[in-house]
Scaffold this active site. Structure first.
Site, PDB file in Angstrom:
ATOM      1  N   ILE A   8      88.052  21.307   2.810  1.00 41.28           N
ATOM      2  CA  ILE A   8      89.307  21.048   2.116  1.00 41.28           C
ATOM      3  C   ILE A   8      89.644  22.198   1.179  1.00 41.28           C
ATOM      4  O   ILE A   8      90.774  22.700   1.154  1.00 41.28           O
ATOM      5  CB  ILE A   8      89.221  19.727   1.331  1.00 41.28           C
ATOM      6  CG1 ILE A   8      89.077  18.539   2.292  1.00 41.28           C
ATOM      7  CG2 ILE A   8      90.446  19.530   0.449  1.00 41.28           C
ATOM      8  CD1 ILE A   8      88.819  17.213   1.602  1.00 41.28           C
TER       9      ILE A   8
ATOM     10  N   GLY B 230      84.403  23.229   0.071  1.00 46.46           N
ATOM     11  CA  GLY B 230      84.189  22.692   1.406  1.00 46.46           C
ATOM     12  C   GLY B 230      85.372  23.017   2.297  1.00 46.46           C
ATOM     13  O   GLY B 230      86.190  23.887   1.977  1.00 46.46           O
TER      14      GLY B 230
ATOM     15  N   CYS C 255      94.175  10.328   2.692  1.00 50.93           N
ATOM     16  CA  CYS C 255      94.936  10.793   3.859  1.00 50.93           C
ATOM     17  C   CYS C 255      95.754   9.658   4.455  1.00 50.93           C
ATOM     18  O   CYS C 255      96.920   9.831   4.832  1.00 50.93           O
ATOM     19  CB  CYS C 255      93.998  11.387   4.902  1.00 50.93           C
ATOM     20  SG  CYS C 255      92.613  10.312   5.375  1.00 50.93           S
TER      21      CYS C 255
END
Length: 288
Positions: free
Chosen positions: A17, A15, A128
């Site tokens: 990422i 994906g 994150c």
């Protein structure tokens, strides 16, 4: 480093990422990208990675095991699949860096944790929000004893993948546990928000620490030093506001991607990927 001296690594998950990770690894002087593995050969991200010259495969974890062993494998897939991926990779002796919200492995935050490869074969990047807040919260906790910590993470809908949206509870639990571990604070509240603003704003994390008996100047200095440490590997990280008042410390940060593969609002991806690559570089250096 010569190619044979660099750490041989693989990325599981094709994906946004995973593709950004592949690009960062390809530009690293300490790592060699040997494989980017996804699940669908016709996926846009896997095709894009192949066009960029990255070695790709569509067999998921099976491809990673068959093409290994690797010095490091980044799991950028999903939390539900990570336990199975770790079980398949553990016997190979590779270091696994988990970018999902599985909540397994040893929590790793650059500048806060000390990397010991013999004990830490399975590293977890928390979230994150954890990567953006923990360096500062840990620094604050060295100057006082927090009684309460609140962290509010705000991203944008276009920058939040479906897996993350469906895993808000897991995100909150994983991030809260890591903050408790690194600050010694039992009373921790984590909230996650989505901004509808247009144009999409940067990823933002606001922190509130309630504590007594601290001196403002040392707290400000510690925050500045910690923020500088994060900027060393995530240049788009910056403190946007800081208030040190009696009994309360409030600090907010924003992350703007430095990666050429990410849109300006995807600082949430940038800070985790930057931390992951730094840890992999440290692992490869120690291994050699």
């Amino acid at each position: 480093m010569a190619a044979e001296e660099r750490g041989r690594v693989a990325v599981l998950g094709a994906g946004l990422i995973g593709v950004d990770l592949a690009d960062r690894i390809a530009r690293s002087s300490k790592l060699q990208l040997a494989l980017l593995a996804g699940h669908r050969r016709d996926s846009m991200c896997l095709r894009r990675a192949a066009q960029m010259g990255h070695p790709t495969a569509a067999g998921g974890i099976r491809s990673v095991v068959e093409c290994g062993p690797f010095d490091v494998v980044f799991d950028a897939s999903h939390a539900e699949g990570h336990p199975r991926h770790w079980a398949a990779l553990q016997p190979t002796g590779t270091t696994v860096i988990d970018l999902t919200l599985a909540g397994q492995g040893t929590v790793a935050v650059p500048g806060v944790t000390v990397y010991r490869p013999a004990a830490h074969q399975h590293l977890a990047l928390v979230s994150c929000g954890g990567q953006a807040s923990i360096p500062l919260l840990h620094a604050i906790a060295q100057r006082c004893t927090p009684r309460f910590i609140k962290v509010v993470c705000v991203g944008v809908r276009t920058g939040t993948g479906p897996a993350t949206r469906l895993s808000v509870d897991r995100y909150i639990a994983t991030t809260s546990a890591a903050i408790r571990a690194f600050t010694g604070t039992r009373d921790v509240e984590v909230r996650v928000g989505v901004s509808p603003a247009q144009p999409a704003p940067p990823f933002r994390v606001a922190m509130t620490v309630v504590a007594d008996g601290f001196r403002p100047a040392p707290v400000r200095t510690s925050i500045a030093v910690a923020a500088g440490g994060v900027r060393a590997y995530a240049p788009g990280f910056r403190v946007t506001s800081l208030a040190v008042d009696p009994g309360r410390i409030s600090v907010a940060v924003e992350v703007t991607p430095s990666s050429r593969q990410l849109p300006s609002h995807a600082g949430s991806v940038d800070i985790v990927n930057a931390a992951a690559v730094l840890l992999a570089e440290q692992s490869a250096t120690v291994a050699r």
